[in-house]
Design a protein around this motif. Structure first.
Motif, mmCIF file in Angstrom:
data_model
loop_
_atom_site.group_PDB
_atom_site.id
_atom_site.type_symbol
_atom_site.label_atom_id
_atom_site.label_comp_id
_atom_site.label_asym_id
_atom_site.label_seq_id
_atom_site.Cartn_x
_atom_site.Cartn_y
_atom_site.Cartn_z
ATOM 1 N N UNK A 1 0.824 -1.196 0.000
ATOM 2 C CA UNK A 1 0.000 0.000 0.000
ATOM 3 C C UNK A 1 0.863 1.252 0.000
ATOM 4 N N UNK A 2 0.676 2.114 -1.009
ATOM 5 C CA UNK A 2 1.405 3.385 -1.143
ATOM 6 C C UNK A 2 2.912 3.202 -0.947
ATOM 7 N N UNK A 3 3.545 2.278 -1.649
ATOM 8 C CA UNK A 3 4.970 2.019 -1.391
ATOM 9 C C UNK A 3 5.861 3.172 -1.852
ATOM 10 N N UNK A 4 6.912 3.411 -1.093
ATOM 11 C CA UNK A 4 7.942 4.350 -1.523
ATOM 12 C C UNK A 4 9.082 3.540 -2.124
ATOM 13 N N UNK A 5 9.378 3.815 -3.379
ATOM 14 C CA UNK A 5 10.417 3.047 -4.059
ATOM 15 C C UNK A 5 11.639 3.943 -4.305
ATOM 16 N N UNK A 6 12.782 3.302 -4.476
ATOM 17 C CA UNK A 6 14.040 4.010 -4.719
ATOM 18 C C UNK A 6 14.648 3.515 -6.017
ATOM 19 N N UNK A 7 15.005 4.445 -6.913
ATOM 20 C CA UNK A 7 15.731 4.078 -8.128
ATOM 21 C C UNK A 7 17.190 3.882 -7.754
ATOM 22 N N UNK A 8 17.704 2.689 -8.011
ATOM 23 C CA UNK A 8 18.998 2.312 -7.446
ATOM 24 C C UNK A 8 20.167 3.110 -8.018
ATOM 25 N N UNK A 9 20.093 3.539 -9.281
ATOM 26 C CA UNK A 9 21.222 4.255 -9.873
ATOM 27 C C UNK A 9 21.275 5.713 -9.447
ATOM 28 N N UNK A 10 20.141 6.373 -9.420
ATOM 29 C CA UNK A 10 20.123 7.803 -9.088
ATOM 30 C C UNK A 10 19.770 8.068 -7.635
ATOM 31 N N UNK A 11 19.287 7.032 -6.927
ATOM 32 C CA UNK A 11 18.842 7.153 -5.535
ATOM 33 C C UNK A 11 17.633 8.072 -5.382
ATOM 34 N N UNK A 12 16.918 8.311 -6.479
ATOM 35 C CA UNK A 12 15.685 9.104 -6.400
ATOM 36 C C UNK A 12 14.588 8.263 -5.769
ATOM 37 N N UNK A 13 13.709 8.941 -5.034
ATOM 38 C CA UNK A 13 12.620 8.244 -4.343
ATOM 39 C C UNK A 13 11.275 8.723 -4.875
ATOM 40 N N UNK A 14 10.343 7.780 -5.002
ATOM 41 C CA UNK A 14 8.991 8.094 -5.447
ATOM 42 C C UNK A 14 8.000 7.332 -4.582
ATOM 43 N N UNK A 15 6.866 7.958 -4.320
ATOM 44 C CA UNK A 15 5.772 7.273 -3.643
ATOM 45 C C UNK A 15 4.688 6.991 -4.670
ATOM 46 N N UNK A 16 4.314 5.730 -4.804
ATOM 47 C CA UNK A 16 3.301 5.348 -5.777
ATOM 48 C C UNK A 16 1.971 5.205 -5.047
ATOM 49 N N UNK A 17 0.941 5.938 -5.445
ATOM 50 C CA UNK A 17 -0.323 5.908 -4.708
ATOM 51 C C UNK A 17 -1.100 4.619 -4.936
ATOM 52 N N UNK A 18 -1.845 4.217 -3.905
ATOM 53 C CA UNK A 18 -2.749 3.083 -4.034
ATOM 54 C C UNK A 18 -2.080 1.747 -3.756
ATOM 55 N N UNK A 19 -2.782 0.686 -4.147
ATOM 56 C CA UNK A 19 -2.272 -0.678 -3.976
ATOM 57 C C UNK A 19 -1.395 -1.039 -5.160
ATOM 58 N N UNK A 20 -0.162 -1.430 -4.864
ATOM 59 C CA UNK A 20 0.832 -1.704 -5.900
ATOM 60 C C UNK A 20 1.377 -3.112 -5.699
ATOM 61 N N UNK A 21 1.434 -3.886 -6.772
ATOM 62 C CA UNK A 21 1.976 -5.230 -6.696
ATOM 63 C C UNK A 21 3.432 -5.276 -7.108
ATOM 64 N N UNK A 22 4.185 -6.207 -6.519
ATOM 65 C CA UNK A 22 5.570 -6.448 -6.926
ATOM 66 C C UNK A 22 5.576 -7.655 -7.858
ATOM 67 N N UNK A 23 5.818 -7.404 -9.145
ATOM 68 C CA UNK A 23 5.759 -8.460 -10.145
ATOM 69 C C UNK A 23 6.719 -9.602 -9.832
ATOM 70 N N UNK A 24 7.843 -9.297 -9.182
ATOM 71 C CA UNK A 24 8.831 -10.329 -8.872
ATOM 72 C C UNK A 24 8.268 -11.384 -7.925
ATOM 73 N N UNK A 25 7.238 -11.014 -7.156
ATOM 74 C CA UNK A 25 6.670 -11.934 -6.170
ATOM 75 C C UNK A 25 5.438 -12.670 -6.682
ATOM 76 N N UNK A 26 5.144 -12.528 -7.950
ATOM 77 C CA UNK A 26 4.081 -13.332 -8.559
ATOM 78 C C UNK A 26 4.631 -14.738 -8.811
ATOM 79 N N UNK A 27 3.814 -15.768 -8.560
ATOM 80 C CA UNK A 27 4.249 -17.141 -8.787
ATOM 81 C C UNK A 27 3.550 -17.707 -10.021
ATOM 82 N N UNK A 28 4.351 -18.359 -10.879
ATOM 83 C CA UNK A 28 3.884 -18.872 -12.168
ATOM 84 C C UNK A 28 3.994 -20.392 -12.159
ATOM 85 N N UNK A 29 2.980 -21.032 -12.699
ATOM 86 C CA UNK A 29 2.998 -22.490 -12.792
ATOM 87 C C UNK A 29 4.206 -22.969 -13.588
ATOM 88 N N UNK A 30 4.896 -23.963 -13.054
ATOM 89 C CA UNK A 30 6.036 -24.542 -13.772
ATOM 90 C C UNK A 30 5.606 -25.083 -15.130
#
Length: 749
Positions: free
Chosen positions: A422-451
């Motif tokens: 919910x409303x995650x604050x993310x950091x861009x790793x190269x520039x160290x810039x920070x952004x807050x994304x409003x609302x419910x945000x999913x992390x695609x890396x944590x989606x599980x896919x059928x083998x």
């Protein structure tokens, strides 16, 4: 500035130039001659090829080659040796064994640049080049027809007011191969500090030349040569592309599986022998053995990929432990592991990753943000969305009888991974810039896919690009149109590495973003006397889903029809469509609105009739009306039976607990839960516009503008955001820039 787009208006100097064009419309750009230069750093020598490549430069005959769409009068029809062009020291490149033919040097006839993908990720250019003899073609091949060779493409217009700035900026100004090579390699560097510096210089150079010049360092992607017998000439179609886009089109399959080898048989699930304790390494070996990869690649992958138990779910489940009702034995892997395999599988790589996921972090963990909803749950066995999930309950008090309640949730993270934040604050790793994304945000890396799904798509598709496209399409469908994930680059953040962004990711209100200082965003005009646009197209067509929904709701009034009180199961559609219907039914810029009053009366009549019929049916055998509680217990049991049949459960790690529902296969119900968008944000709609202007550099992806000539309600409630930019240089039209933009709508409170 928003994320992941630039999300800002045109830079001040760009706005000033566009307004200047309006004032001098009839005498501006079209009178200037366009130029195209393409240069190659290939070193050409004669004789035996040296064993050490570094030695080739010492005795080189020609260091690089430059071609143009312009010809010098002195070389146009040479009566002596034919000239291919000039090398990077200014030396004429003579065509071997060809004299007295009176032929022109090769000439660039046209250039087309298409920047598909977000932020110009999948950028391709096609040059048409005319070559006037076979010997010229043979020399041309030495410099330009080499797969993956680095080239510099420069183009613009010969504006006398900016000509000197262009010459001072050009790569070919050095007339020195070493300086040219240093400049190219610095601009193509993966070193963050060097690249950031060069990126800043690029933006300054575009501004110094007032948008009359642009350049692009690219690689040879493809080429085709044809002979035209009537004119006795050769036509070369040379396709160039962004650096590691080439990897996307390399084959997935490196060898055919050997049916005699047990570890390459498909469709066979290897279960660990009794008494063995399976580990992430054994899981990874099992997964890789089912892919059509060369054995040395499988060995290399096992050494490169750090297999973690958190990337596997439901592996090693024994048949006897999964006989409970609807308990699944399907095996799953994380999207992070899929990207690891995708990045390490190519035999030949010039970049660290095909698709990087290391550009963003949240709470110290890598993060690919995509639009989501708190009540999203997987509706098919191809995917699992872990985390705090809605619990499907039966309650006759609910309008749909089956639904969710805010206080009924199932906390089911997988190996410590959850999807929604919910409303995650993310950091861009190269520039160290920070952004807050409003609302419910999913992390695609944590989606599980059928083998099984992963292996099927991998084997069915021929290239990495085809594999990615199909997988992303299925994920977009899983999310009910909440997101649209694509391969992309983050503007100014990455050089060669591509990543993944959600094209529909929520932004803050655009209305405030597109104003800067005391100036408003630029407005393109369609008035023939003021317009600087060619071929303007405004597509106001509703999606099929929105059109069907409007019919379903009978258009009582478009405004009422899109209110939450009218949402019912089976009468829902993605939030983009619902929000867009609101603007069609809203009060216009002149404070006027319309109501479909005939449908209103018809609906009232039908509603009264239906209520009477329902009331008449509520009779007992004795002729007395029943109360709602009479059949409640029976109804609840029937509803719970329906829920059970649509629930797919998984055993928890703690075997003392009951199996949890992680998949619920009622698409209509889940879709009805996620139709409302978060207020104070904006959503990208399917409404698009395309138009062409005289060629110009400095316009970027994500920048926003308004348009005079479309219904003003669109300018009031949002703005158009640039999705694609194309450039074309043709003999009859000069340099033209085509802009594709989509409408970003503000979601009101």
């Amino acid at each position: 500035m928003g994320f992941p787009f630039l999300e800002k208006p045109f830079d001040g100097w760009v706005k000033d130039k566009l307004e200047k064009r309006e004032e001098t419309k009839l005498i501006e750009q079209s009178r200037y001659m366009p130029f195209v230069w393409i240069s190659s750093g290939m070193v050409v020598n004669k004789g035996k090829r040296p064993t050490n490549t570094d030695d080739a430069l010492k005795g080189a005959i020609y260091k690089g080659c430059v071609l143009s769409n312009h010809l010098e009068i002195g070389t146009k029809y040479s009566e002596k040796e034919s000239i291919l062009g000039y090398d990077l020291t200014g030396k004429p490149i003579k065509v071997e064994n060809e004299k007295g033919l009176k032929v022109s040097p090769p000439i660039i006839e046209s250039l087309e640049i298409d920047q598909t993908g977000e932020n110009g990720t999948l950028k391709t250019g096609k040059l048409t080049i005319t070559i006037f003899s076979q010997k010229q073609l043979e020399m041309f091949e030495l410099f330009f027809l080499k797969p993956s060779a680095l080239l510099v493409l420069e183009y613009g217009v010969n504006n006398p007011f900016t000509k000197q700035s262009v010459l001072n900026t050009s790569f070919i100004r050095y007339k020195d191969w070493d300086n040219y090579a240093d400049a190219v390699l610095d601009n193509f560097s993966s070193d963050t500090e060097i690249y950031s510096k060069k990126r800043g210089e690029y933006i300054q150079n575009i501004q110094k030349t007032n948008g009359d010049y642009d350049y692009w360092i690219c690689r040879v992607h493809d080429f085709a040569v044809s002979y035209e017998s009537e004119d006795n000439i050769y036509k070369v179609e040379l396709t160039v592309a962004t650096g590691n886009e080439l990897h996307l089109w390399t084959p997935i399959k490196q060898q055919k599986p050997d049916p005699n080898k047990a570890n390459q048989q498909t469709g066979v699930q290897k279960q660990p022998t009794k008494g063995n304790n399976p580990t992430p390494i054994t899981f990874l070996e099992e997964l890789l053995s089912d892919l059509s990869l060369a054995e040395n690649t499988i060995t290399a992958l096992k050494n490169k990929i750090t297999a973690s138990s958190t990337d596997f779910f439901n592996w090693g489940v024994k048949s006897e432990t999964s006989n409970a009702d609807n308990v699944s034995k399907t095996q799953y892997i994380s999207m992070k592991l899929i990207l690891d395999i995708l990045n390490e599988a190519p035999i030949f790589k010039t970049y660290k990753s095909i698709i990087s996921y290391e550009h963003i972090k949240h709470d110290g963990q890598y993060f690919i943000p995509i639009n989501s909803h708190k009540d999203i749950i997987s509706t098919n066995q191809d995917f699992i969305i872990p985390g705090n999930l809605p619990k499907i309950v039966a309650d006759v008090a609910l309008p749909t009888k089956i639904g969710v309640k805010p206080d009924k949730r199932v906390n089911r993270e997988i190996n410590g991974k959850k999807f929604n934040f919910q409303d995650p604050e993310i950091t861009l790793t190269l520039s160290n810039k920070k952004y807050k994304i409003p609302g419910t945000v999913g992390n695609l890396l944590n989606l599980f896919v059928s083998k099984d799904l992963f292996i099927k798509i991998w084997k069915d598709r021929n290239t990495y690009a085809e594999f990615i496209d199909e997988l992303f399409t299925m994920i977009n469908g899983l999310m009910f149109g909440l997101c649209k994930i694509e391969i992309a680059k983050l503007e100014g953040e990455l050089n060669a590495e591509m990543t993944i962004i959600d094209k529909k990711l929520r932004q803050e209100y655009t209305t405030n973003v597109i104003e800067y200082g005391d100036k408003k965003a630029y407005r393109f005009k369609i008035d023939p006397l003021k317009s600087i646009m060619y071929d303007f197209n405004f597509n106001l067509q509703m999606s099929e889903l929105a059109a069907a929904q409007a019919i379903y709701e009978s258009q009582l009034s478009l405004f009422e029809a899109t209110q939450d009180k009218n949402q019912t199961q089976g009468a829902s559609f993605p939030l983009t469509d619902r929000e867009f219907l609101k603007i069609l039914g809203a009060t216009n810029a002149d404070n006027m609105y319309s109501l479909d009053y005939l449908n209103h009366l018809n609906n009232k009549k039908n509603k009264a009739k239906n209520m009477k019929e329902a009331d008449d049916q509520k009779q007992t055998v004795n002729g007395e009306k029943t109360t709602p509680n009479t059949e409640t217990n029976t109804d609840v049991k029937a509803l719970e039976s329906i829920i059970k049949g649509k629930s797919i459960k998984f055993l928890p790690i703690d075997k003392t607990k009951e199996a949890d529902t992680l998949i619920y296969s009622d698409i209509a119900l889940i879709q009805s839960l996620i139709t409302k968008s978060a207020p104070g944000t904006s959503v990208l709609t399917y409404l698009e516009t395309d138009f062409t202007i005289d060629g110009m550099a400095g316009i970027s992806f994500g920048q926003m503008f308004h348009i005079d000539g479309v219904p003003e309600i669109y300018n009031i409630n949002g703005a158009f955001q640039i999705m694609n930019i194309k450039h074309s240089i043709q003999p009859d039209q000069g340099w033209r820039t085509t802009i594709n933009a989509a409408y970003r709508l503000d979601v009101k409170l």
